[in-house]
Design an enzyme around this catalytic site. Structure first.
Site, PDB file in Angstrom:
ATOM      1  CB  CYS A   1       2.561  -5.252  10.758  1.00 12.48           C
ATOM      2  SG  CYS A   1       3.084  -5.899  12.362  1.00 12.48           S
TER       3      CYS A   1
ATOM      4  CE  LYS B   1       5.444  -9.578   8.577  1.00  7.23           C
ATOM      5  NZ  LYS B   1       4.636 -10.581   9.295  1.00  7.23           N
TER       6      LYS B   1
ATOM      7  CB  ALA C   1       7.681 -24.656  10.723  1.00  2.00           C
ATOM      8  CB  SER C   2       5.454 -20.762   7.413  1.00  4.72           C
ATOM      9  OG  SER C   2       6.254 -20.760   6.267  1.00  4.72           O
TER      10      SER C   2
ATOM     11  CG  ASP D   1       2.493 -17.352  14.804  1.00  4.76           C
ATOM     12  OD1 ASP D   1       2.395 -16.554  13.857  1.00  4.76           O
ATOM     13  OD2 ASP D   1       1.566 -18.091  15.158  1.00  4.76           O
TER      14      ASP D   1
ATOM     15  CB  SER E   1      20.571   1.605  20.586  1.00  2.00           C
ATOM     16  OG  SER E   1      21.766   1.903  21.313  1.00  2.00           O
TER      17      SER E   1
ATOM     18  CG  ASP F   1       0.797 -12.989  15.834  1.00  2.00           C
ATOM     19  OD1 ASP F   1       1.245 -13.949  15.179  1.00  2.00           O
ATOM     20  OD2 ASP F   1       1.496 -12.019  16.153  1.00  2.00           O
TER      21      ASP F   1
END
Length: 340
Positions: free
Chosen positions: A12, A15, A42-43, A45, A134, A220
């Site tokens: 992460c 990002k 809405a930001s 999750d 893929s 999270d």
């Protein structure tokens, strides 16, 4: 060809920063139907789309390049991370699609191990692997497009805490700092093992337990670090008071922060928050921990105060590092977060 060395950034921590992302998103046209209960504006999750009075689908996607050397471990971490948004919204994972980018000249046995690791976590989640897509790429990347379900009347949003709530964090912080130490050959075995175990851990178990309590908000904690995710939770109407001394930390994370093993993503998070929070009450090392990007981090839960201790003790049966880290207070001037 070395698996991890092919990647310029991983987990992460790769990002796009919150400042840049906000700029990209604000110019997008907004169009949807009334059944889209939660969209990108809405930001929150994940996206939520209502099918009936009692059923809504949760849709989310997450992928990144490796942050560990072992391909199967990477697959498990990436899958756990991708499913986390569903759990944060109070949902159940139904199925997922693989997302794969892989160098054409790299040993394909490593790709097989990645996919096996991801499948292991889906099996643990009692979810189905339904396919995927893929492509060849210069760096290996892996993740999942995840579909879950939730009762639309029981969606847990990330920005709806109530004044007086207590804040619980279910995983220890410091993943980015530990992984930075690993890359530099400085991490001890205990710290490395603890970070991997934390990243592989599904938030499924904590989410199932929080569902039995009056939880008003949840998110999270991932690449934007605790403070940026906490800022999103505070919203327009609340101030979150966080006690840095109560934060659960991975072994040696504080030491690595003192040694300035900060990440580029952590610095992007700091830049985003520089005018939004007063850092004078906490040491520089704690500041780095608060900004540190968490790959497959824990849940930040806002729960009714009277039930907070019982909720914590229930979560701690399977996630013993979970801790109460603060409370939700009435909005104090322009401050959305106060550190003590």
């Amino acid at each position: 060809m070395n698996f991890l060395s092919q990647c310029t950034s991983g987990g992460c921590g790769a990002k796009i920063g919150p400042n840049e992302l906000a700029e990209f998103l604000k110019s997008l046209p907004k169009f949807s139907d009334e059944k889209l209960l939660v969209g990108f504006d809405a930001s929150d999750d994940a996206a939520v789309y209502q099918l009936s009075e009692e059923l809504a689908l949760i849709s989310t996607i997450d992928f990144f390049s490796p942050m560990v050397e072992d391909p199967r471990t990477f697959g498990r971490i990436a899958a756990a991370n991708a499913m986390s948004d569903v759990y944060a919204m109070g949902g159940k994972v139904l199925f997922a699609l693989n997302l794969v980018c892989f160098p054409e000249k790299m040993d394909k046995r490593k790709l097989s191990e990645i996919l096996i690791g991801g499948a292991e976590k889906l099996e643990e989640a009692n979810a189905s692997l339904a396919g995927g897509h893929s492509i060849y790429d210069h760096e290996p990347k892996y993740g999942l497009a995840v579909t879950g379900q939730v009762d639309p009347r029981k969606i847990i949003h990330n920005n709806t805490p109530k004044i007086g709530d207590v804040l619980i964090l279910t995983k220890a912080l410091g993943v980015g700092l530990v992984q930075s130490a690993v890359r530099g050959g400085l991490a001890c075995k205990e710290a490395k093992a603890a970070a991997i175990a934390s990243m592989e851990r599904l938030n499924k178990y904590a989410a199932e337990k929080m569902g039995k309590f009056p939880v008003h908000a949840c998110t999270d904690v991932t690449g934007f670090g605790l403070l940026v995710h906490a800022l999103e939770m505070a919203g327009e109407n609340a101030t979150l008071v966080i006690d840095a001394a109560q934060l659960p930390l991975l072994p040696q994370a504080y030491y690595y922060a003192e040694e300035f093993l900060a990440t580029a993503a952590g610095q992007r998070n700091r830049q985003f928050m520089k005018s939004k929070v007063d850092l004078s009450a906490v040491s520089p090392a704690y500041q780095e921990i608060l900004f540190d990007p968490q790959t497959s981090g824990g849940l930040l839960i806002s729960v009714k105060a009277e039930k907070a201790l019982e909720c914590l003790e229930t979560i701690q049966k399977d996630d013993p590092v979970a801790a109460i880290i603060g409370e939700v207070c009435e909005k104090e001037s322009s401050q959305s977060i106060i550190l003590v």
